[in-house]
Design an enzyme around this catalytic site. Structure first.
Site, short mmCIF file in Angstrom:
data_model
loop_
_atom_site.label_atom_id
_atom_site.label_comp_id
_atom_site.label_asym_id
_atom_site.label_seq_id
_atom_site.Cartn_x
_atom_site.Cartn_y
_atom_site.Cartn_z
N ARG A 52 0.88 -1.18 0.00
CA ARG A 52 0.00 0.00 0.00
C ARG A 52 0.91 1.23 0.00
O ARG A 52 2.14 1.11 0.12
CB ARG A 52 -1.02 0.00 1.16
CG ARG A 52 -0.66 -0.71 2.40
CD ARG A 52 0.44 -0.10 3.21
NE ARG A 52 0.25 1.32 3.37
CZ ARG A 52 1.21 2.18 3.62
NH1 ARG A 52 2.47 1.76 3.73
NH2 ARG A 52 0.97 3.47 3.75
N GLY A 53 0.28 2.40 -0.11
CA GLY A 53 1.06 3.62 -0.32
C GLY A 53 1.10 3.88 -1.82
O GLY A 53 1.46 2.98 -2.60
N ALA A 54 0.76 5.10 -2.23
CA ALA A 54 0.55 5.38 -3.65
C ALA A 54 1.75 5.00 -4.53
O ALA A 54 1.58 4.29 -5.53
CB ALA A 54 0.19 6.86 -3.82
N ASP A 227 -2.26 10.82 -2.20
CA ASP A 227 -2.62 9.78 -3.18
C ASP A 227 -3.02 10.38 -4.51
O ASP A 227 -2.94 9.72 -5.55
CB ASP A 227 -3.75 8.92 -2.63
CG ASP A 227 -3.21 7.93 -1.63
OD1 ASP A 227 -2.95 8.35 -0.48
OD2 ASP A 227 -2.98 6.76 -2.00
N ASN A 237 -5.56 12.32 0.69
CA ASN A 237 -4.60 11.52 1.46
C ASN A 237 -5.40 10.73 2.50
O ASN A 237 -6.62 10.84 2.60
CB ASN A 237 -3.55 12.43 2.11
CG ASN A 237 -2.41 11.63 2.71
OD1 ASN A 237 -1.84 10.77 2.03
ND2 ASN A 237 -2.09 11.84 3.98
N LYS A 238 -4.68 9.96 3.28
CA LYS A 238 -5.30 9.06 4.26
C LYS A 238 -6.37 9.77 5.08
O LYS A 238 -6.20 10.91 5.50
CB LYS A 238 -4.18 8.51 5.16
CG LYS A 238 -4.62 7.56 6.25
CD LYS A 238 -5.50 6.43 5.76
CE LYS A 238 -4.92 5.66 4.60
NZ LYS A 238 -5.94 4.80 3.90
O1 MRU Z 1 -4.41 3.19 2.30
P1 MRU Z 1 -2.94 3.42 2.15
O2 MRU Z 1 -2.13 2.86 3.27
O3 MRU Z 1 -2.43 3.00 0.78
O4 MRU Z 1 -2.79 5.00 2.21
C1 MRU Z 1 -1.54 5.57 2.06
C2 MRU Z 1 -1.54 7.05 2.17
O5 MRU Z 1 -2.55 7.67 2.36
C3 MRU Z 1 -0.23 7.73 1.95
O6 MRU Z 1 -0.17 8.93 2.67
C4 MRU Z 1 -0.03 8.03 0.47
O7 MRU Z 1 -0.31 6.93 -0.33
C5 MRU Z 1 1.36 8.48 0.20
S1 MRU Z 1 2.54 7.20 0.51
C6 MRU Z 1 4.06 7.85 0.14
#
Ligand code: MRU
Length: 329
Positions: A52-54, A227, A237-238
């Site tokens: 996970r993470g963009a 994201d 974002n999250k």
């Molecule tokens: O649901 P996730 O864990 O994929 O969410 C991740 C985030 O919201 C991060 O802040 C975003 O993807 C940037 S990661 C460098």
């Protein structure tokens, strides 16, 4: 703990005829690597939050396409399946778009290049953010952050947590306040793990403690990832990012979005046009598989929220610090 401190922490490894992913659902207690033999398994791993993470999602998808080519799977079907695996992070679309233009024999090299480019971008972004942090943390060394935006969420180093990593490596006195990040607990499980791994001073707090922390006046900056960023700067974002941005405005704390330029969606005019993923009710009703709420309780579980550009002080990119309007082109 994985690897030596000098080897960049990375949760994505190419295995020659398979992809290996560090299963982030099991961290921090269990370091388990999953072996993914084809693009469908990669798409499933993205949906299920193994990765996970963009930026990390985009890189994993690139390797998914490499597996599709190796296995002789129809590329269009693989691309559509991977694209649908998570809707908000625009990096997935950007990477898949670049790969779609390539012949079969160039896809694996392109996936390797995506991984390497992401690591380089993150290090450049960390360097670009350093002067801001030097100024903002001089009297208030606290950094508020949400979710996990570190090496685990990227090809290595990280974006918002990468800025922290760069500042820590440069000797800046700092202290990370990591929000646990309900419901998936990326802060409690992953950011805490990465800070311990790198010896970065950090304290874990629940999401509801952010206001009390900010009221103490020890936080000099809030760093968040993204994201998808719309053309007008609205930033998805999250879930919880919007709340802390509102609080930071009240307490006079700058909010910086760590944004690799891949996360800017030039075709998206504003935050209202950003698709927001809604995830399963059980992520809220349970913690670690243990039920905590009545099983029949209705739940709303958006994975992201949108912070209006007006609440954001600057976007830190690998090309420097951006303020509105974003540079043309
Ligand atoms: O649901 P996730 O864990 O994929 O969410 C991740 C985030 O919201 C991060 O802040 C975003 O993807 C940037 S990661 C460098």
């Amino acid at each position: 703990m994985p690897g030596a401190a000098e080897t960049p922490l990375c949760a994505i490894r190419w295995g020659g005829d398979h992809l290996r992913l560090l299963d982030q659902r099991c961290l921090p207690h269990d370091e388990r690597w999953l072996v993914l033999p084809d693009w469908r398994a990669v798409a499933g791993a993205i949906t299920d939050m193994v990765v996970r993470g963009a930026p990390a999602i985009g890189i994993a998808a690139a390797y998914g396409m490499a597996l599709a080519v190796q296995r002789g799977a129809p590329r269009a079907a693989a691309q559509a399946g991977l694209l649908a695996s998570r809707p908000t992070a625009v990096n997935l679309r950007a990477v898949l778009g670049r790969i779609a233009a390539l012949p079969d024999d160039a896809v694996l090299a392109a996936a390797h290049a995506e991984l390497a480019a992401d690591l380089a971008r993150n290090r450049a972004l960390g360097a670009a953010g350093l002067p801001l942090l030097r100024r903002d943390l001089a009297e208030r060394p606290g950094i508020l952050t949400i979710c996990n935006t570190g090496a685990l969420a990227t090809g290595g180093h990280g974006t918002a947590l990468g800025m922290v990593r760069s500042a820590h490596a440069a000797g800046l006195p700092l202290h990370v306040w990591a929000l646990e990040t309900r419901p998936y607990l990326q802060g409690a499980r992953l950011t805490a793990w990465e800070c311990l791994h790198d010896g970065i001073p950090a304290t874990l707090i629940t999401d509801g403690m952010a206001a009390a922390l900010l009221a103490r006046g020890t936080v000099g900056a809030c760093l968040i990832g993204c994201d998808r960023v719309a053309r007008n700067g609205d930033t998805a974002n999250k879930i919880g990012s919007l709340g802390i941005a509102v609080l930071c405005r009240h307490y006079g704390v700058p909010v910086y979005v760590a944004m690799p330029t891949d996360t800017l969606d030039r075709g998206c005019p504003d935050g209202a046009a950003i698709p927001i993923e809604e995830r399963s009710a059980d992520e809220l009703r349970c913690i670690g598989g243990q039920p905590i709420a009545p099983a029949e309780m209705p739940v709303w579980n958006p994975a992201f929220d949108v912070t209006p550009a007006a609440l954001i002080s600057a976007w830190v990119t690998e090309r420097g610090v951006w303020r509105l309007p974003f540079p043309a082109g």
